[in-house]
Design an enzyme around this catalytic site. Structure first.
Site, PDB file in Angstrom:
ATOM      1  CG  ASP A  17      -1.743  -1.264   1.347  1.00 27.31           C
ATOM      2  OD1 ASP A  17      -2.172  -1.800   0.312  1.00 27.31           O
ATOM      3  OD2 ASP A  17      -1.936  -1.724   2.487  1.00 27.31           O
ATOM      4  CD  GLU A 189      -9.547  -1.328  -0.407  1.00 24.36           C
ATOM      5  OE1 GLU A 189     -10.524  -1.680   0.300  1.00 24.36           O
ATOM      6  OE2 GLU A 189      -8.474  -1.970  -0.477  1.00 24.36           O
TER       7      GLU A 189
END
Length: 548
Positions: A17, A189
């Site tokens: 991420d 997201e």
């Protein structure tokens, strides 16, 4: 003359991420860390290819309450941004069996220094948020949310809400800027907003972080929409290939864009490097909380976790971004940015524990208020107390680990430890979570010391090899390859005796162990479940790549 290409991943091992920002000629990145502490590692680069860890945004136990979180709970995807002399990180903490979650902000004027305590943003639901600073200096929180009128199980919306610049709390109304039902986005997201050539671009991670992972983008003339989806979505993905493919890269997604001072654009994103090993029945590995039952990835395992990759980006004639390479996907070799080559000093392959503080690479599973390790009682050694917690327990064990970053590697340590009774053990561990690990430890068996190798599957320990050992210093070794580990021990560094050869390493694949992290390895000490005043001293720990 340096090559005009670079090799992915640019940061190896379980650093998923990625989020990136540029400040002048410097680039800063933050990645997820889940339950491991210190958390939210911060990196710096001058050329986008070579990165050096400069700190951890979560470095004090008092900053957050981890609440005995699961290995794949904790600190999820963060975003790092810079505005007028201040660095900001916005992040999600998810703990206590996913029943307690909040989003928070950290600030620092020096990303290599101490970061502030977490400021919880009240009413900020969703996960993996971002920040956008508009032309007037206002701060906008960008997050995802579950709509009241749910159209399908993974339906999400993206919203904006202004933040007070002093309190970091919501002010004004919430603006819904994109509804995933427009293009039936799945698991939408990690939203990021960019203002490019008069247009606002909203980029999101979609498809879930496994086989269907991808990056989508949409745009609008107004910050508040309406946003139109790119007709070529997803703009980045490798999901059209089998997970075992000729590119050697899979499940790419969750990206962040950055423009260099030379005007080039690049995307940093996560991906995996899988190896082939088929698992015929994942259901025998229980409980499955995160990845449920794998489907397409039945034969693709990955022990290294999700890693940081980078691809060049171009803006096409129609104003939409695309991957600017020969196949439009993420490859192991990509075009280098047109920046001056700048490689920081190489990280030492041996930690001799000569400093009074630990190297940033070491972490533990959840923070503790009272340290179990010390570097000053015996200078040049890392002393670890034996805690009454075993590696399989949900409490924090006396364990200091680093990420496995290569399939072909050797790790070794020198340890001085004398177990005084049954249950006391110390040595080398490889672990995914509390339920899946390998241990190579010195312990007492029938009144005599021995080196024992244990495999932990579904939280149950099984002895898979052992070797007699005398008192005094011991050396413990593990050598890894794709899906296999070999374990050795000795009373001298050159005296390597086989304990176990060819241990099935697929139990440390993220798909088998279940979750979002990769494999960690390092040092461990335990007194079983009884208190002890004993300790283990580690002289050094070595990690090095095995060349073919």
């Amino acid at each position: 003359m340096k090559n005009d290409t670079f090799r992915n991943p640019i940061i190896k091992g379980g650093y998923p991420d990625p989020s990136v920002c540029r400040v002048g000629d410097d680039y800063y990145m933050v990645t997820s860390s889940f339950s491991y502490f210190p958390g939210l590692p911060v990196f710096k680069s001058r050329d986008l290819v070579h990165w050096e860890q400069i700190g951890n945004a979560i470095s004090r136990p008092s900053q957050l309450d981890y609440r005995n979180c699961d290995s794949s709970e904790g600190l999820w995807a963060a975003t790092i941004r810079y505005h007028k002399g201040m660095f900001y990180i916005v992040n999600t903490l998810d703990v206590q069996g996913r029943t307690y979650r909040y989003n928070f902000i950290l600030t620092s004027r020096d990303p290599a220094g101490e970061w502030s305590d977490a400021v919880i943003i009240k009413g900020a639901d969703g996960i993996d948020p971002s920040l956008y600073f508009d032309e007037e200096g206002r701060i906008w929180y960008c997050g995802n949310m579950i709509p009241e009128d749910l159209k399908y199980p993974t339906h999400k919306m993206i919203y904006l809400c202004e933040l007070d610049r002093n309190t970091f709390q919501f002010i004004g109304r919430r603006h819904i800027i994109y509804d995933g039902n427009v293009d039936h986005s799945l698991f939408m997201e990690a939203p990021h907003i960019y203002h490019v050539q008069g247009m606002y671009y909203l980029m999101t991670a979609c498809g879930g972080t496994q086989t269907n992972h991808c990056v989508n983008i949409c745009r609008s003339k107004s910050l508040f929409g309406p946003y139109e989806p790119c007709p070529r979505n997803p703009i980045v993905t490798n999901r059209g290939l089998r997970l075992i493919n000729d590119l050697g890269v899979a499940v790419t997604g969750h990206g962040d864009l950055v423009q260099t001072q030379e005007g080039e654009w690049y995307m940093l994103l996560l991906g995996i490097r899988p190896y082939e090993q088929e698992i015929d029945d994942y259901e025998r590995y229980q409980p499955r909380k995160w990845i449920r039952t794998p489907d397409r990835n039945r034969n693709a395992q990955f022990n290294l976790g999700r890693e940081v990759f980078m691809v060049p980006i171009a803006w096409d004639y129609d104003g939409w971004p695309l991957v600017d390479n020969h196949n439009g996907m993420v490859n192991l070799e990509e075009r280098r940015p047109g920046l001056s080559y700048n490689r920081p000093p190489l990280h030492s392959r041996v930690d001799n524990f000569e400093d009074e503080s630990l190297d940033m690479i070491w972490c533990m599973r959840r923070p503790v208020q009272t340290p179990f390790h010390d570097l000053t009682q015996r200078p040049g050694y890392l002393r670890m107390e034996l805690l009454p917690v075993k590696l399989e327990d949900m409490e924090t064990p006396a364990m200091l680990v680093r990420r496995q970053q290569h399939y072909n590697f050797q790790a070794a340590l020198a340890m001085e430890f004398e177990p005084l009774r049954d249950g006391e053990e110390a040595g080398l561990v490889l672990t995914q979570n509390e339920r899946f690990s390998f241990l190579l430890v010195k312990e007492i068996h029938r009144g005599k010391p021995r080196i024992s190798c244990y495999r932990v599957v579904n939280g149950t320990r099984e002895l898979i090899g052992c070797s007699e050992i005398g008192s005094g210093r011991v050396y413990l070794f593990v050598e890894g390859s794709e899906g296999r580990y070999d374990f050795y021990c000795g009373s001298k560094e050159r005296d390597k005796r086989v304990v176990v050869l060819g241990a099935d390493g697929s139990i440390l694949s993220t798909l088998v162990a279940d979750g979002y992290v990769g494999t960690y390895l390092g040092m461990y000490a335990s007194s079983g479940h009884e208190k002890s005043k004993n300790h283990a001293d580690f002289d050094w720990f070595r990690y090095e790549i095995i060349e073919d």
